[in-house]
Motif scaffolding. Structure first.
Motif, PDB file in Angstrom:
ATOM      1  N   ASN A 132       0.852  -1.175   0.000  1.00 17.88           N
ATOM      2  CA  ASN A 132       0.000   0.000   0.000  1.00 17.88           C
ATOM      3  C   ASN A 132       0.897   1.237   0.000  1.00 17.88           C
ATOM      4  N   LEU A 133       0.540   2.245  -0.797  1.00 19.93           N
ATOM      5  CA  LEU A 133       1.301   3.491  -0.851  1.00 19.93           C
ATOM      6  C   LEU A 133       0.359   4.659  -0.624  1.00 19.93           C
ATOM      7  N   TRP A 134       0.798   5.621   0.176  1.00 20.80           N
ATOM      8  CA  TRP A 134       0.076   6.870   0.386  1.00 20.80           C
ATOM      9  C   TRP A 134       1.036   8.007   0.101  1.00 20.80           C
ATOM     10  N   MET A 135       0.567   9.023  -0.643  1.00 21.35           N
ATOM     11  CA  MET A 135       1.374  10.205  -0.947  1.00 21.35           C
ATOM     12  C   MET A 135       0.522  11.460  -0.734  1.00 21.35           C
ATOM     13  N   LYS A 136       1.092  12.435  -0.075  1.00 17.67           N
ATOM     14  CA  LYS A 136       0.410  13.716   0.131  1.00 17.67           C
ATOM     15  C   LYS A 136       0.316  14.447  -1.196  1.00 17.67           C
ATOM     16  N   GLY A 137      -0.859  14.902  -1.549  1.00 20.52           N
ATOM     17  CA  GLY A 137      -1.069  15.630  -2.793  1.00 20.52           C
ATOM     18  C   GLY A 137      -0.858  17.126  -2.623  1.00 20.52           C
ATOM     19  N   THR A 138      -0.583  17.792  -3.730  1.00 25.72           N
ATOM     20  CA  THR A 138      -0.434  19.241  -3.748  1.00 25.72           C
ATOM     21  C   THR A 138      -0.518  19.719  -5.193  1.00 25.72           C
ATOM     22  N   ASP A 139      -0.704  20.984  -5.387  1.00 23.98           N
ATOM     23  CA  ASP A 139      -0.772  21.562  -6.723  1.00 23.98           C
ATOM     24  C   ASP A 139       0.542  21.304  -7.469  1.00 23.98           C
ATOM     25  N   GLY A 140       0.452  20.835  -8.713  1.00 27.66           N
ATOM     26  CA  GLY A 140       1.642  20.598  -9.512  1.00 27.66           C
ATOM     27  C   GLY A 140       2.240  19.210  -9.378  1.00 27.66           C
ATOM     28  N   ARG A 141       1.589  18.297  -8.658  1.00 31.95           N
ATOM     29  CA  ARG A 141       2.093  16.937  -8.481  1.00 31.95           C
ATOM     30  C   ARG A 141       1.680  16.093  -9.681  1.00 31.95           C
ATOM     31  N   TRP A 186      11.062  22.382  -3.464  1.00 31.70           N
ATOM     32  CA  TRP A 186      11.385  22.699  -2.066  1.00 31.70           C
ATOM     33  C   TRP A 186      10.259  23.473  -1.396  1.00 31.70           C
ATOM     34  N   GLU A 187       9.355  24.066  -2.189  1.00 31.68           N
ATOM     35  CA  GLU A 187       8.192  24.741  -1.608  1.00 31.68           C
ATOM     36  C   GLU A 187       7.034  23.773  -1.390  1.00 31.68           C
ATOM     37  N   ASN A 188       7.019  22.681  -2.133  1.00 28.36           N
ATOM     38  CA  ASN A 188       5.985  21.646  -2.002  1.00 28.36           C
ATOM     39  C   ASN A 188       6.633  20.274  -1.975  1.00 28.36           C
ATOM     40  N   PRO A 189       7.419  19.990  -0.938  1.00 21.20           N
ATOM     41  CA  PRO A 189       8.064  18.676  -0.879  1.00 21.20           C
ATOM     42  C   PRO A 189       7.014  17.582  -0.699  1.00 21.20           C
ATOM     43  N   PHE A 190       7.389  16.363  -1.065  1.00 24.80           N
ATOM     44  CA  PHE A 190       6.439  15.281  -0.885  1.00 24.80           C
ATOM     45  C   PHE A 190       7.106  14.093  -0.230  1.00 24.80           C
ATOM     46  N   VAL A 191       6.252  13.302   0.376  1.00 26.16           N
ATOM     47  CA  VAL A 191       6.709  12.126   1.100  1.00 26.16           C
ATOM     48  C   VAL A 191       5.721  10.996   0.805  1.00 26.16           C
ATOM     49  N   CYS A 192       6.235   9.775   0.811  1.00 23.52           N
ATOM     50  CA  CYS A 192       5.389   8.591   0.617  1.00 23.52           C
ATOM     51  C   CYS A 192       5.488   7.707   1.844  1.00 23.52           C
ATOM     52  N   VAL A 193       4.398   7.041   2.142  1.00 24.75           N
ATOM     53  CA  VAL A 193       4.381   6.034   3.194  1.00 24.75           C
ATOM     54  C   VAL A 193       4.015   4.712   2.522  1.00 24.75           C
ATOM     55  N   TYR A 194       4.900   3.732   2.654  1.00 25.64           N
ATOM     56  CA  TYR A 194       4.683   2.399   2.108  1.00 25.64           C
ATOM     57  C   TYR A 194       4.352   1.440   3.247  1.00 25.64           C
ATOM     58  N   GLU A 195       3.389   0.543   2.997  1.00 28.30           N
ATOM     59  CA  GLU A 195       3.039  -0.462   3.996  1.00 28.30           C
ATOM     60  C   GLU A 195       2.846  -1.827   3.326  1.00 28.30           C
ATOM     61  N   PRO A 196       3.808  -2.734   3.508  1.00 29.41           N
ATOM     62  CA  PRO A 196       3.609  -4.091   2.996  1.00 29.41           C
ATOM     63  C   PRO A 196       2.683  -4.866   3.943  1.00 29.41           C
ATOM     64  N   PHE A 197       1.867  -5.748   3.372  1.00 25.71           N
ATOM     65  CA  PHE A 197       0.999  -6.574   4.210  1.00 25.71           C
ATOM     66  C   PHE A 197       0.571  -7.809   3.433  1.00 25.71           C
ATOM     67  N   SER A 198       0.004  -8.756   4.142  1.00 26.80           N
ATOM     68  CA  SER A 198      -0.493  -9.984   3.509  1.00 26.80           C
ATOM     69  C   SER A 198      -2.008 -10.043   3.667  1.00 26.80           C
ATOM     70  N   SER A 199      -2.635 -10.926   2.885  1.00 28.74           N
ATOM     71  CA  SER A 199      -4.094 -11.028   2.962  1.00 28.74           C
ATOM     72  C   SER A 199      -4.556 -11.553   4.317  1.00 28.74           C
ATOM     73  N   SER A 200      -3.739 -12.347   5.004  1.00 23.91           N
ATOM     74  CA  SER A 200      -4.158 -12.880   6.306  1.00 23.91           C
ATOM     75  C   SER A 200      -3.968 -11.873   7.435  1.00 23.91           C
ATOM     76  N   ARG A 228       6.342  19.380   7.999  1.00 22.43           N
ATOM     77  CA  ARG A 228       7.382  19.245   9.024  1.00 22.43           C
ATOM     78  C   ARG A 228       7.411  17.845   9.630  1.00 22.43           C
ATOM     79  N   ASN A 229       6.234  17.241   9.757  1.00 18.47           N
ATOM     80  CA  ASN A 229       6.147  15.912  10.378  1.00 18.47           C
ATOM     81  C   ASN A 229       4.951  15.165   9.804  1.00 18.47           C
ATOM     82  N   LEU A 230       5.039  13.865   9.886  1.00 15.97           N
ATOM     83  CA  LEU A 230       3.898  12.995   9.599  1.00 15.97           C
ATOM     84  C   LEU A 230       3.574  12.229  10.860  1.00 15.97           C
ATOM     85  N   TRP A 231       2.318  12.058  11.140  1.00 14.56           N
ATOM     86  CA  TRP A 231       1.883  11.257  12.268  1.00 14.56           C
ATOM     87  C   TRP A 231       1.193  10.043  11.657  1.00 14.56           C
TER      88      TRP A 231
END
Length: 143
Positions: free
Chosen positions: A56-65, A105-119, A137-140
């Protein structure tokens, strides 16, 4: 899950000439511009009776992405098949790339990856972006 993103086949890459040589080895290049947060999921279909493997991947969106879906040459660094239902070293490598149009640098981006199984399923329940003066500045990440 959310709505499907309409990826468009690209006829020409608009990247710097130095990077352009790398793109020549890739094919089936598709892209979509996204202002909203982006989430996608990949699945390896395992043989009957074995747990499906997901990413699973999550990425913060912003203008120009802009997000790209690309096929690359096989990954020769992956040795052995480790129980996968296909030969990784012989198949196209499915690639995801992101580009920030304008000053990144004005709209940096970060991704969060989460591997998992069906069980076992996903663990992440919430991702919160903490900003200071419009800069991430931070992700929670809650699970």
């Amino acid at each position: 899950m959310g709505a499907h993103c309409p990826l468009h086949l690209m006829k020409k890459w608009h990247v710097q000439i130095v990077i352009c040589m790398v793109w020549n080895y890739m094919w089936n290049k598709k892209s979509v511009r996204l202002e909203n947060d982006y989430q996608t999921e990949w699945k390896i279909d395992m043989p009957e009776g074995k747990d499906g493997i997901y990413m699973n991947l999550w990425m913060k969106g912003t203008d120009g992405r802009e997000v790209f879906s690309i096929k690359s040459p096989p990954n020769k660094a992956f040795k052995g098949n480790h129980g996968l239902p296909y030969e990784v070293g012989n198949e196209p490598y499915l690639t995801l790339a992101a580009r920030q149009h304008g000053p990144a640098w004005e709209n940096p981006f970060v991704c969060v990856y989460e591997p998992f199984s069906s069980s076992k399923g996903k663990s992440i329940t919430k991702i919160l972006v903490l900003r200071m003066k419009m800069i991430i500045r931070n992700l929670w990440v809650s699970w």
